[in-house]
Design an enzyme around this catalytic site. Structure first.
Site, short mmCIF file in Angstrom:
data_model
loop_
_atom_site.label_atom_id
_atom_site.label_comp_id
_atom_site.label_asym_id
_atom_site.label_seq_id
_atom_site.Cartn_x
_atom_site.Cartn_y
_atom_site.Cartn_z
N SER A 145 0.86 -1.19 0.00
CA SER A 145 0.00 0.00 0.00
C SER A 145 0.89 1.23 0.00
CB SER A 145 -0.88 0.02 1.25
OG SER A 145 -1.52 1.29 1.37
N TYR A 159 -1.62 -0.47 10.28
CA TYR A 159 -1.81 -0.96 8.90
C TYR A 159 -0.63 -0.56 8.03
CZ TYR A 159 -3.67 -1.06 4.12
OH TYR A 159 -3.84 -1.27 2.78
#
Ligand code: NAP
Length: 250
Positions: A145, A159
């Site tokens: 990501s 995350y």
């Protein structure tokens, strides 16, 4: 289709994974579409592939469970008898929280699913694909990501850190298996239109941040899938250890 290459997509039932599953089937792969709980979504992907003349099956399994991972790969062995590619796509976010609000249980779950899950799935794939183990080679694409670069401060640093681990894992595994006919790469999507934002309690997230995105819009799952499909393909035959940003400039 017997003899066609086989791809396992973790989290292939929805979002980016579903787009990869459909695109890979069009590129000639037989596809194992993994899901954790949404059987209907997985069946929809499998049916869409079959409707276009491809071959796929849905395989349940939680990548946060070692036993499930082993059973999932055995199910692929039983169904197709070979493995040529893995897309480590399954991943989760959580609700917005500062680091000083994140406890051990949340952290353990985040890293178990996003990091250990990808790591252990890759290990199963390497055991099947590596020429060192008698395999015919293969390719792994990890889904990281942009958060790995940006840190996601004020959103979910846990995350972001889990995706930073995926970047490092990609580089390290790529070097480890480069001489064993396995390529390992990653994509780093930016904000992409899927249900992951709602699952983290932020159904309006995209609308809220859209104006601040460089291209003034979010990405589509198909746009991320196209990068993954390129890395899976022979056109990327000299690409390994690479991390491809698909972020619209973010
Ligand atoms: P999504 O729409 O929420 O879909 C998640 C998929 O993963 C579903 O197929 C889900 O299965 C599966 N899944 C979730 N937990 C799992 C588990 N423990 N074991 C096995 N499968 C599991 O997500 P997405 O947005 O497509 O995200 C896919 C990947 O892209 C993730 O790694 C995510 O971190 C990354 N990413 C997304 C964005 C974005 O903006 N969307 C940005 C950067 C990176 P069920 O259908 O059974 O629930």
């Amino acid at each position: 289709m017997t003899g066609a290459k086989v791809l396992l997509v973790t989290g292939g039932s929805r979002g980016i994974g579903a787009a990869v599953s459909l695109g890979a089937a069009r590129a000639g792969y037989r596809v194992a579409v993994n899901y954790v709980s949404n059987r209907a979504a997985a069946d929809k992907v499998v049916d869409a592939i079959a409707a276009e003349g491809g071959e796929a099956f849905a395989v349940q399994g939680d990548v946060g469970s070692v036993d499930d991972i082993v059973a999932m790969f055995e199910a692929v062995d039983a169904r197709f008898g070979r493995l040529d590619a893995l897309v480590n796509n399954a991943g989760i976010v959580d609700e917005l929280a500062r680091v000083d609000e994140i406890g051990a249980a949340r952290l353990e779950r985040m890293f178990r699913i996003n990091v250990s899950g990808s790591f252990l799935c890759a290990a199963e794939a390497v055991r099947r694909m590596s020429t060192r183990h008698g395999g015919r080679g293969g390719v792994i694409v990890n889904v990281s990501s942009a958060a790995a670069r940006l840190g996601s401060g004020g959103w979910y640093v846990d995350y972001a850190a889990s995706k930073g681990a995926i970047d490092t894992f990609t580089k390290g595994l790529a070097m480890e298996v480069a001489a064993e006919s396995i390529r390992v790469n990653a994509v780093r999507p930016g904000i992409t239109d899927t249900e992951i934002h709602a699952s983290g309690g932020q159904p309006n997230r995209i609308a809220e941040v859209r104006a601040a995105l460089p291209m003034g819009r979010e990405g589509k799952a198909d746009e991320v899938a196209d990068g993954i499909l390129f890395l899976l393909s022979d056109r990327a035959s000299y690409v390994t250890g690479a991390i491809l940003d698909i972020t619209g400039g973010r």
